[in-house]
Enzyme design. Structure first.
Site, short mmCIF file in Angstrom:
data_model
loop_
_atom_site.label_atom_id
_atom_site.label_comp_id
_atom_site.label_asym_id
_atom_site.label_seq_id
_atom_site.Cartn_x
_atom_site.Cartn_y
_atom_site.Cartn_z
N ASP A 130 5.42 -6.05 8.88
CA ASP A 130 6.65 -5.66 9.59
C ASP A 130 6.79 -6.41 10.90
O ASP A 130 7.88 -6.87 11.25
CB ASP A 130 6.64 -4.15 9.86
CG ASP A 130 7.11 -3.36 8.65
OD1 ASP A 130 7.72 -3.95 7.75
OD2 ASP A 130 6.85 -2.14 8.61
N THR A 161 -0.81 7.67 -0.89
CA THR A 161 -2.16 7.58 -1.51
C THR A 161 -3.02 6.52 -0.84
O THR A 161 -4.23 6.52 -1.00
CB THR A 161 -2.03 7.21 -2.99
OG1 THR A 161 -1.47 5.89 -3.08
CG2 THR A 161 -1.17 8.20 -3.75
N ARG A 201 0.84 -1.19 0.00
CA ARG A 201 0.00 0.00 0.00
C ARG A 201 0.88 1.24 0.00
O ARG A 201 1.73 1.39 0.87
CB ARG A 201 -0.88 -0.04 1.25
CG ARG A 201 -2.13 0.74 1.13
CD ARG A 201 -2.99 0.47 2.32
NE ARG A 201 -2.38 0.95 3.55
CZ ARG A 201 -3.06 1.18 4.65
NH1 ARG A 201 -4.35 0.93 4.69
NH2 ARG A 201 -2.47 1.61 5.74
N ASP A 258 1.64 -2.53 11.71
CA ASP A 258 1.88 -3.12 10.38
C ASP A 258 2.14 -4.62 10.55
O ASP A 258 3.20 -5.02 11.04
CB ASP A 258 3.06 -2.41 9.72
CG ASP A 258 3.28 -2.87 8.28
OD1 ASP A 258 3.28 -4.11 8.06
OD2 ASP A 258 3.43 -2.02 7.40
C1 PRP Z 1 -0.97 -4.15 4.42
C2 PRP Z 1 -1.84 -5.37 4.70
C3 PRP Z 1 -2.76 -5.40 3.49
C4 PRP Z 1 -2.97 -3.93 3.22
C5 PRP Z 1 -4.28 -3.54 3.85
O1 PRP Z 1 0.06 -4.46 3.56
O2 PRP Z 1 -1.12 -6.54 4.87
O3 PRP Z 1 -2.18 -6.05 2.37
O4 PRP Z 1 -1.88 -3.23 3.82
O5 PRP Z 1 -4.61 -2.24 3.52
P1 PRP Z 1 -5.82 -1.85 2.56
O6 PRP Z 1 -7.00 -2.68 2.95
O7 PRP Z 1 -6.01 -0.39 2.85
O8 PRP Z 1 -5.39 -2.10 1.13
P2 PRP Z 1 1.40 -3.58 3.45
O9 PRP Z 1 1.26 -2.48 2.45
O10 PRP Z 1 1.82 -3.15 4.83
O11 PRP Z 1 2.44 -4.59 2.82
P3 PRP Z 1 3.22 -5.82 3.52
O12 PRP Z 1 2.22 -6.93 3.71
O13 PRP Z 1 4.27 -6.15 2.53
O14 PRP Z 1 3.79 -5.35 4.85
#
Ligand code: PRP
Length: 210
Positions: free
Chosen positions: A204, A109, A105, A201
């Site tokens: 992480d 944005t 994400r 997160d």
């Molecule tokens: C997080 C989580 C989801 C997303 C949820 O991923 O694991 O995939 O964000 O958010 P949304 O419903 O608003 O789309 P992240 O971007 O932290 O990536 P990662 O799993 O690689 O840490």
């Protein structure tokens, strides 16, 4: 929220382990252990409606009726954090195939950015279990489900650990045929689109990269 489309798991082990996951002083080892236990319960509930076929089996005493699972199962983790929920399903379904969707994400944005996809064939006839511990805005889930449908997936379930009301509403409205199984529905999203109270997160914390 409990509806036909959304199952929120109510279980004392889930409540205890969610508390461990939420606490900011839980270390990586404790986080992984709690996630592993909850993942098993999520997998159990997600597989509750698996179709079975009857077969005849032979016990040491006699022939009797037995059962086999009557569908292919494809697990699709949304990378990275979704990987934390895969093993629990494979423990129950050792021949499940695993497809991967890479997306993160964008921090400004809050929109998902796709960076990888590798899916097995035959999605038309499979039960597809999309796994990601966090359903926040629902952008990533929306993208993943839309893509899987384009690839032919018909029977899709989405499994998350913690869901925000905003994400649940987005997915249930857009995809009324997709069941959602989650361990908690939290209060809201904050200005950074993080789930409140949430657990931070998930990727992480699970991978020790925070
Ligand atoms: C997080 C989580 C989801 C997303 C949820 O991923 O694991 O995939 O964000 O958010 P949304 O419903 O608003 O789309 P992240 O971007 O932290 O990536 P990662 O799993 O690689 O840490």
């Amino acid at each position: 929220m409990q509806s036909k489309q959304v199952t929120v798991i109510d279980h004392p082990i889930v409540a205890r382990d969610l508390s461990i996951l939420r606490q900011s002083d839980t270390d990586t080892a404790g986080f992984r252990a709690a996630m592993g236990r909850i993942a098993t319960i999520l997998a159990y509930f997600s597989l509750k409606e698996l179709p079975l076929r009857e077969v005849t089996i032979q016990t040491p005493i006699t022939k009797t009726r037995g059962y086999e699972i009557d569908t292919d199962i494809v697990v699709v983790p949304i990378l990275r954090a979704g990987l934390s929920l895969v093993d629990a399903i494979i423990n129950f379904i050792p021949d499940a195939r695993v497809g991967h969707l890479g997306m993160y994400r964008d921090e400004t944005t809050h929109e998902p950015v796709d960076y990888y996809s590798n899916l097995p064939g035959g999605l038309e006839n499979a039960m597809t279990l999309v796994v990601d511990p966090m359903l926040a805005t629902g952008g990533s889930a929306d993208d993943a489900i839309g893509f899987l449908k384009k690839q032919g997936a018909k029977n899709i379930r989405f499994i998350s650990l913690i869901s925000a009301p905003e994400g649940l509403e987005r997915i249930t409205k857009k995809y009324p045929d997709v069941s959602i199984i989650t361990a908690a529905v939290d209060e809201k999203l904050n200005d950074d689109a993080f789930i409140v109270p949430g657990l931070g997160d998930a990727g992480d914390r699970y991978f020790g990269t925070s």
